[in-house]
Design a protein around this motif. Sequence first.
Motif, PDB file in Angstrom:
ATOM      1  N   SER A  38      41.034 -12.552 -59.673  1.00 10.99           N
ATOM      2  CA  SER A  38      40.606 -11.158 -59.856  1.00 10.99           C
ATOM      3  C   SER A  38      40.521 -10.448 -58.508  1.00 10.99           C
ATOM      4  O   SER A  38      40.886  -9.271 -58.397  1.00 10.99           O
ATOM      5  CB  SER A  38      39.273 -11.075 -60.606  1.00 10.99           C
ATOM      6  N   ASP A  80      42.270   0.076 -62.819  1.00  6.95           N
ATOM      7  CA  ASP A  80      41.113  -0.044 -63.711  1.00  6.95           C
ATOM      8  C   ASP A  80      40.972  -1.469 -64.247  1.00  6.95           C
ATOM      9  O   ASP A  80      39.868  -2.026 -64.274  1.00  6.95           O
ATOM     10  CB  ASP A  80      41.226   0.932 -64.878  1.00  6.95           C
ATOM     11  N   ASN A  81      42.089  -2.055 -64.669  1.00  5.36           N
ATOM     12  CA  ASN A  81      42.047  -3.417 -65.213  1.00  5.36           C
ATOM     13  C   ASN A  81      41.633  -4.432 -64.142  1.00  5.36           C
ATOM     14  O   ASN A  81      40.846  -5.346 -64.416  1.00  5.36           O
ATOM     15  CB  ASN A  81      43.410  -3.794 -65.792  1.00  5.36           C
ATOM     16  N   VAL A  84      37.867  -4.069 -63.432  1.00  7.57           N
ATOM     17  CA  VAL A  84      37.058  -4.678 -64.498  1.00  7.57           C
ATOM     18  C   VAL A  84      37.037  -6.201 -64.352  1.00  7.57           C
ATOM     19  O   VAL A  84      35.997  -6.838 -64.534  1.00  7.57           O
ATOM     20  CB  VAL A  84      37.558  -4.249 -65.894  1.00  7.57           C
ATOM     21  N   TRP A  87      34.557  -7.007 -61.799  1.00  4.22           N
ATOM     22  CA  TRP A  87      33.216  -6.815 -62.343  1.00  4.22           C
ATOM     23  C   TRP A  87      32.809  -7.980 -63.239  1.00  4.22           C
ATOM     24  O   TRP A  87      31.641  -8.355 -63.280  1.00  4.22           O
ATOM     25  CB  TRP A  87      33.139  -5.523 -63.137  1.00  4.22           C
ATOM     26  N   LEU A  88      33.767  -8.569 -63.966  1.00  5.67           N
ATOM     27  CA  LEU A  88      33.459  -9.685 -64.865  1.00  5.67           C
ATOM     28  C   LEU A  88      33.316 -11.018 -64.142  1.00  5.67           C
ATOM     29  O   LEU A  88      32.441 -11.816 -64.476  1.00  5.67           O
ATOM     30  CB  LEU A  88      34.552  -9.821 -65.934  1.00  5.67           C
ATOM     31  N   SER A  99      33.027  -1.797 -56.057  1.00  2.00           N
ATOM     32  CA  SER A  99      32.531  -0.538 -56.612  1.00  2.00           C
ATOM     33  C   SER A  99      32.526   0.564 -55.560  1.00  2.00           C
ATOM     34  O   SER A  99      32.882   1.715 -55.851  1.00  2.00           O
ATOM     35  CB  SER A  99      31.133  -0.733 -57.196  1.00  2.00           C
TER      36      SER A  99
END
Length: 159
Positions: A38, A80-81, A84, A87-88, A99
């Motif tokens: 990620s 965006d993906n 996220v 964030w996960l 962020s």
Amino acid sequence: MGATLLAATAGVIGIVLGRLWDGRSEAARWRRDQETASYQRLAEASISLYEEIRTIALTERGTGALNEAIDRARRDKTWDNALVAVWLHGSASVVAAASLMDRTVTELFYGAQSRQHSTEEWNRARIPSADTFEQFLASVRKDINLSPVSVRLFPYASD
């Protein structure tokens, strides 16, 4: 017979504990791999988004090319993906850095749409997003136990 039963029981317990340990180790590796992937995806998406915003900032106003560039950037959900996913899967410090990077990239995007930039103006406008990108990378390197590096990705970034 008692010794044989005891040995068999110990063997079964060893197998069960080994399987439990393997399962926990595999889960930890999976989480680490998701986290690292990620981080990499967001760094890659950042470079792509940055180039889309640069195109918008430097494109002549009132042209079809500008409208197409803005529409393309808005439709592209890669950023965006990737955000996220961080964030996960990311650690708290990396999520905070990601962020902050998202906020500065958003500001850069809206600023790029507001007026055409000269190259010099673009080089100044991009400094906050370049800085937060480098802070994100530093946070990631720390999180995954890599040595810090003092490399500037973007020229003209503040020191």
